[in-house]
Design a protein around this motif. Structure first.
Motif: not given
Lengths: 208, 808
Positions: A129-150
């Protein structure tokens, strides 16, 4: 609070993304504007002005497409008049006519969200449900780069460099550099580079 | 991260930029605007050229692109780029000339390829992107695969892997260099040569050993105890043991020859006769002869005198009785026969002479008769007969055709008969005349023969005294023959006695001569024994035995000397052989050393090539592993997730989201499969089937951005060349928002070129500085009146937003 569950959920999600709610009504160019909810960004998004229109249960004429159009056009005009650089994003919460979206698109960014599965406090009821909500307003949210430094040492972005790093020591460096240089020009060039190096080492004087 | 930033760019005569322009770039966002052909793409690609020394998108299109970089017609050009925050130098300069491009300083390879592949999205690549999504299929050569491959730099890995295919197979590897086959065949030739040399060497070695064995065998014969080894060979020929003993041998041979002649002189001594015996025998023979002379001497003398008288030409003296007797017998018999024959001839001649005279008389008378007969016959009888025969043809009566008289008058028959008879008669006379002629010549010959016989007889007719002498001599000869016959037996006896006496005397003489030389011989033998270092022989031994012993001794010495000679010859022959073999071995060793050295060079070269091959295999194997790593890393869920985030950001209403289906088998060429997934879960079709054209473009762009963002950026720059073609307003608005997010929240310096004026204005608004340090630059590219390129920069600063007034 007279906000609906959906609007509450949206505001909550946006506030998590470092937007701040504006108190309504507010004035622009001396004109008073009242919206169900308004938020503005911070930092890099400080010019983002988000308006939420509750087309299902809202007040202020939110349920009337014409009224909504009027108000947004008016605000847009008011911002223009004050030479504001605000970037207007309108979120239509609840079902809406596509004609409304079409009418608003030329003057602002329009996002439309009909429904979301939310807990009573406005948090999404599940990850999906959270993903579905985020999808709708994705543009306004920061990019989730899933950065894994290592995971990704930046020096290995070059495949050839990565290849060279993966190779054991003691290989023929002339061959390596020849192959690496020739690889840009394709396999035939690589084969030629190989042949060239073979020719060089086959020279009887090469070992001397 | 230290914020690396592009600062400023100076361009002169590069591609479509004519003249010089200065472009400040030191802002978070740089918006480039210009009409088509104004030089936007030139400006952006000049950044790549300055940073990396090449323009990969142009290189792909035309490998000789470097010649086209200088503005057509310009003499030279220049690109200078200033950056800040880079670890190395921050000044990049590239000089352009008609001859090509010279870069002063470029990024290291890693950052350079990062820039080319993940920072700069040229229009050409975006065009490919669009095509890629429309034609997507899963074959490894599909545009998608090619694009992603190239984008990830896998094309270079693929090129290395495919290009290294020859290392997998030795035959193909050999073909990789033209030097291989000749080198290898040369090595094989050397191998064969070396085998040949070794063979020759071992043959020489064996022959040398054999020669040494022979030399040592002969060496022992020469009485030498130290064996000869190879090192002794050079000086061996001067060794004293090899000096000849020809002199000793010649002496021995001489002595042997003397012994031979002594032995020959000894022949006959073995008879055991003594001088006294021989002398007695001679006396007996002489006595027998004297007795015979007493008995028959007178008669023999008379006979010999008589024979001498009768045969004055007999030269043999009567003392050589046997020859004399034989010759006298034969000659007297012959003379007797001759005398008798002569006598009888004389008697016969006398009788013949008388008969001959009578015969001659008769013949002569006959000749006269024949002549008379011939005279009676007319000479012309023949021709007359012919005439008459012709005339007879004209006689047809008794009237004579000659005289015309009537023959009948004669009363003697018919005229024709008369003529015929006359012709017959005349013809007979002619024949007879011929016969008489032949008779006459015969008669004359007979007479001539008789006359010649008479002359012969007359010539040998003896005088009466001579005839008497002859008769007398014949009688004497007969008498002498009789006397010889009578004395035949005593003469034979005399012959025997004479022979006996002569033999006895000769035997005696020879014996006497031999006895004198024996002493001398014994002395000689004794001296000889001393000379050859033997004890002197017992003088009482027979000389023959002494000679035999000496001969045996000398023969033995000779055998030794000859054996030594033979040994020396053997040594010399073997030495020559050994020296020859030494030479051959030396040659073989030299050839071996030379060829082995060359062979080692060849071996080393081939070994080096083998190492290159094994290195190539290692590299090829590593390529596979690295590719697998890169693919699994690049196509992991992070990329798909980021792509999804970006895509949904731009197309929030699109239910299908593009994603890479990560190949499970990543060890070989990349076979990415592009799929869509429904947002709510579940697979969709391919993007081409599921997405609108605008969303396909969006998918392409977001893929590029996603690839840029998936890694920690080496260079925080995003340079996009007119990326929003065929996007509608909604998408453009969303795209602008995305750019803002990237620039302002993720620290990317964003440079975007657009050709659409409205879009440019919109983006300028959207990307306005949002906070104190935020900045925006717009660059407008235009052509002035002289067609030179001009660049108008404009900088926007942050202003605190005051539009909203809040009621409370």
């Amino acid at each position: 609070m007279t906000q609906s569950l959906l609007v509450r959920g949206l505001v909550r999600r946006l506030e998590e993304a470092h937007y701040t709610s504006l108190s309504t009504p507010f004035k622009a160019a001396s004109v008073e504007f009242d919206f169900t909810a308004a938020l503005t960004g911070t930092g890099g998004r400080s010019l983002d002005l988000i308006l939420i229109v509750d087309t299902a249960t809202g007040d202020h004429g939110d349920r009337d497409a014409a009224s909504v159009r009027q108000r947004i056009h008016a605000l847009s005009r008011a911002l223009d008049v004050t030479q504001s650089r605000y970037l207007l994003t309108v979120i239509l919460a609840g079902a809406s006519l596509s004609s409304l979206v079409d009418a608003l698109s030329p003057i602002c960014r329009v996002l439309s969200i009909e429904d979301a599965a939310l807990e009573p406090d406005g948090t999404p009821s599940s990850a999906a449900a959270r993903e579905a909500l985020d999808d709708q307003i994705r543009l306004l949210l920061p990019l989730d780069l899933q950065q894994d430094a290592a995971a990704e040492p930046s020096v290995l972005a070059d495949p050839i460099a990565e290849l060279l790093a993966a190779l054991p020591d003691g290989l023929d460096q002339d061959l390596l550099s020849g192959l690496a240089a020739a690889s840009v020009r394709g396999e035939a060039a690589v084969t030629r580079a190989l042949g060239k190096r073979v020719g060089e080492v086959l020279d009887l004087k090469a070992g001397a | 991260m230290t914020e690396a930033m592009l600062h400023a760019l100076d361009i002169t005569n590069f591609r479509s930029i004519r003249g010089s322009v200065h472009a400040p770039l030191d802002a978070k966002v740089v918006l480039v605007h210009g009409e088509n052909g104004a030089g936007k793409t030139s400006l952006l690609s000049s950044i790549e050229l300055a940073l990396t020394g090449r323009v990969i998108s142009l290189e792909r299109a035309d490998p000789a692109y470097a010649d086209q970089l200088l503005l057509r017609g310009a003499k030279n050009g220049r690109i200078a780029l200033q950056t800040s925050g880079l670890a190395g130098a921050n000044t990049f300069e590239t000089l352009l000339s008609p001859g090509g491009v010279a870069s002063q300083n470029v990024l290291p390879p890693g950052p350079a390829s990062f820039f080319s592949e993940r920072c700069y999205l040229p229009q050409a690549l975006l065009g490919q992107l669009l095509q890629i999504y429309q034609d997507s299929d899963s074959s490894p050569d599909s545009p998608l695969a090619r694009f992603v491959t190239e984008l990830l730099g896998l094309d270079r890995l693929d090129a290395i892997e495919t290009g290294l295919l020859p290392v997998a197979d030795l035959r193909n590897f050999r073909k990789s260099s033209t030097a291989y086959a000749p080198l290898e065949s040369e090595k094989q030739r050397l191998d064969r040569l070396i085998a040949d040399h070794q063979q020759a060497r071992s043959v020489a070695e064996r022959a040398l050993t054999a020669a040494l064995t022979e030399i040592n065998a002969a060496w022992k014969i020469l009485g030498q105890s130290d064996p000869i080894v190879e090192a002794d060979l050079p000086t061996l020929s001067e060794h004293t043991a090899l000096a000849t003993d020809d002199v000793a041998a010649a002496q021995l041979v001489d002595q042997r020859r003397s012994l031979d002649s002594l032995r020959r002189g000894l022949a006959g001594e073995a008879g055991g006769t003594t001088e006294a015996g021989l002398a007695g025998a001679h006396r007996v023979a002489a006595d027998a002869l004297s007795q015979w002379t007493a008995e028959h001497g007178t008669a023999f003398e008379a006979l010999s005198a008589r024979v001498a008288k009768l045969l004055p030409t007999l030269s043999i003296p009567p003392s050589d009785t046997r020859a004399w007797h034989d010759a006298a017998m034969a000659q007297i018999a012959a003379a007797g026969r001759e005398a008798t024959a002569l006598t009888r001839q004389a008697e016969a001649d006398a009788a013949r002479k008388i008969a001959l005279a009578a015969e001659l008389e008769v013949e002569r008378k006959n000749l006269v008769t024949i002549d008379t007969e011939i005279a009676l016959i007319s000479d012309n009888a023949g021709s007359l007969a012919e005439l008459l025969a012709e005339i007879s043809a004209h006689i047809d009566s008794d009237i004579c055709p000659v005289c015309d008289r009537n023959f009948a008058e004669k009363q003697d028959g018919a005229l024709i008969d008369h003529v015929h008879a006359k012709v017959t008669r005349l013809s007979g006379s002619a024949e007879r005349l011929l016969a008489l002629g032949r008779n006459r010549s015969t008669q004359q010959e007979q007479i001539d023969r008789l006359v010649r016989e008479q002359t012969t007889l007359s010539a040998r007719e003896l005088e009466p005294e001579a005839a008497a002498d002859l008769a007398r001599r014949a009688a004497d000869l007969d008498a002498a023959a009789a006397e010889l016959a009578r004395l035949a037996a005593p003469i034979a006896t005399r012959i025997g006695l004479l022979a006996d006496e002569t033999a006895a005397r000769r035997a005696l003489n020879e014996h006497q001569a031999l006895s004198q030389s024996r002493a001398a011989t014994a002395e000689t033998l004794s001296a000889m024994a001393v000379a050859i270092e033997l004890s002197p022989p017992d003088p009482l031994k027979p000389v023959a035995d002494m000679i035999g012993e000496l001969e045996a001794a000398i023969d033995q010495k000779l055998a030794v000397v000859r054996g030594r000679d033979q040994a020396r010859r053997t040594i010399r022959d073997s030495l020559a052989q050994a020296n020859m073999q030494l030479g051959r071995r030396r040659d073989a060793d030299a050839a071996l050393a030379r060829d082995r050295a060359t062979q080692r060079l060849h071996d080393a070269a081939l070994k080096r090539a083998g190492r290159i091959r094994s290195d190539g295999q290692t590299i090829k194997g590593a390529v596979e592993a690295v590719r697998a790593q890169i693919i699994s890393r690049a196509f992991n869920d992070r990329l798909n997730r980021l792509w999804r985030d970006l895509f949904i950001r731009l197309a929030p209403t699109e239910p299908f989201v593009p994603a890479f289906q990560i190949p499970s088998d990543v060890t070989h060429k990349l076979k990415p499969k592009l799929v869509t997934r429904h947002r709510a879960g579940g697979a969709g079709g391919t993007p081409g089937a599921m997405l609108s054209a605008g969303n396909l473009n969006t998918a392409a762009l977001t893929l590029f951005v996603a690839l840029h963002m998936t890694v920690t950026p080496q260079l925080p720059w995003l340079i996009l060349d007119d990326p929003v073609q065929s996007m509608d307003d909604v998408h453009i608005a969303h795209f602008a928002s995305l750019l803002r997010t990237l620039a302002k929240e993720h620290g990317r310096q964003v440079i975007v070129a657009v050709h659409d004026r409205q879009l440019f204005e919109y983006l300028r608004l959207e990307l306005s500085p949002a906070y104190a340090n935020d900045s925006l630059l717009t660059l407008e590219l235009i052509r002035n009146a002289t067609r030179d390129t001009e660049l108008l920069p404009k900088r926007f600063q942050h202003k605190t937003e005051t539009a909203l007034r809040f009621a409370a």
